[in-house]
Design an enzyme around this catalytic site. Sequence first.
Site, short mmCIF file in Angstrom:
data_model
loop_
_atom_site.label_atom_id
_atom_site.label_comp_id
_atom_site.label_asym_id
_atom_site.label_seq_id
_atom_site.Cartn_x
_atom_site.Cartn_y
_atom_site.Cartn_z
N LYS A 1 20.43 4.93 -21.41
CA LYS A 1 20.84 4.72 -22.79
C LYS A 1 20.51 3.30 -23.27
CE LYS A 1 24.58 8.13 -22.72
NZ LYS A 1 26.00 8.39 -23.10
N TYR B 1 22.96 15.56 -29.85
CA TYR B 1 24.39 15.67 -29.53
C TYR B 1 25.11 16.65 -30.48
CZ TYR B 1 24.48 11.83 -26.12
OH TYR B 1 24.30 11.05 -25.00
N PHE C 1 34.28 10.85 -32.05
CA PHE C 1 33.36 9.78 -31.66
C PHE C 1 31.90 10.08 -32.02
CE2 PHE C 1 34.13 12.50 -27.89
CZ PHE C 1 32.83 12.90 -27.59
N ASN D 1 27.76 3.83 -21.90
CA ASN D 1 27.95 4.18 -20.49
C ASN D 1 26.64 4.38 -19.72
OD1 ASN D 1 27.33 6.64 -21.59
ND2 ASN D 1 29.05 7.76 -20.70
N HIS E 1 22.91 9.29 -19.29
CA HIS E 1 23.32 10.64 -19.69
C HIS E 1 22.71 11.64 -18.72
CE1 HIS E 1 23.91 14.29 -22.09
NE2 HIS E 1 22.66 14.58 -21.75
N GLU F 1 18.00 20.40 -23.55
CA GLU F 1 17.79 18.94 -23.60
C GLU F 1 16.38 18.56 -23.16
OE1 GLU F 1 21.06 17.11 -21.51
OE2 GLU F 1 22.45 17.60 -23.12
P1 CMP Z 1 27.13 11.70 -22.48
O1 CMP Z 1 27.07 12.17 -21.07
O2 CMP Z 1 25.90 11.16 -23.06
O3 CMP Z 1 27.64 12.90 -23.40
C1 CMP Z 1 28.42 12.71 -24.56
C2 CMP Z 1 28.80 11.29 -24.73
O4 CMP Z 1 29.86 11.07 -25.62
C3 CMP Z 1 29.30 10.73 -23.42
O5 CMP Z 1 28.24 10.57 -22.53
C4 CMP Z 1 29.98 9.45 -23.87
O6 CMP Z 1 29.06 8.38 -23.98
C5 CMP Z 1 30.45 9.85 -25.24
N1 CMP Z 1 31.90 10.02 -25.27
C6 CMP Z 1 32.60 10.96 -24.64
N2 CMP Z 1 33.91 10.80 -24.90
C7 CMP Z 1 34.01 9.72 -25.70
C8 CMP Z 1 35.09 9.05 -26.31
N3 CMP Z 1 36.34 9.48 -26.16
N4 CMP Z 1 34.82 7.98 -27.06
C9 CMP Z 1 33.54 7.56 -27.23
N5 CMP Z 1 32.47 8.16 -26.67
C10 CMP Z 1 32.71 9.23 -25.92
#
Ligand code: CMP
Length: 138
Positions: A9, A49, A57, A112, A115, A126
Amino acid sequence: MERTLAIIKPDAVAKSHSGRIIERIEAEGFKIKAIKMLHLTKQGAEGFYAVHKERPFFNDLTDFMCSGPAVVMVLEADQAIIRWRTLMGATDPAEATEGTIRKNFAENKERNAVHGSDAPETAAFEISYYFNSLEIVG
Ligand code: CMP
């Protein structure tokens, strides 16, 4: 053999962690079958997404995902989906196991670092979102 979509990311790319993350992926036995760097548009992030569009979020997540370049990859391995999710660690790095990519490189639940697809159907969607068949090596 199974395939999954992995994304490094924008937070991890901006901090120049891509090389170390890719090194770890290869060291864990995944084969990279396709790879490219791209800078998503807002619309592109919303499409990717879409399953999360009702979540509170969603707007922040899609803003973040188009805030800078990302690296997208197709990974192949036996049980690639679960193995990549295990290597990534929990969504929230505060809850991630020691040694996982998110524990080592992620800032918080949104920024984070990586993904991964969560199921075979999502992996198929995807992978096809970013790559056509000519871009994936056999
Ligand atoms: P990802 O695996 O990319 O899939 C969905 C993303 O949403 C997840 O990683 C997080 O980065 C994001 N995400 C999930 N829960 C939250 C949350 N409570 N607040 C902000 N971002 C979130």
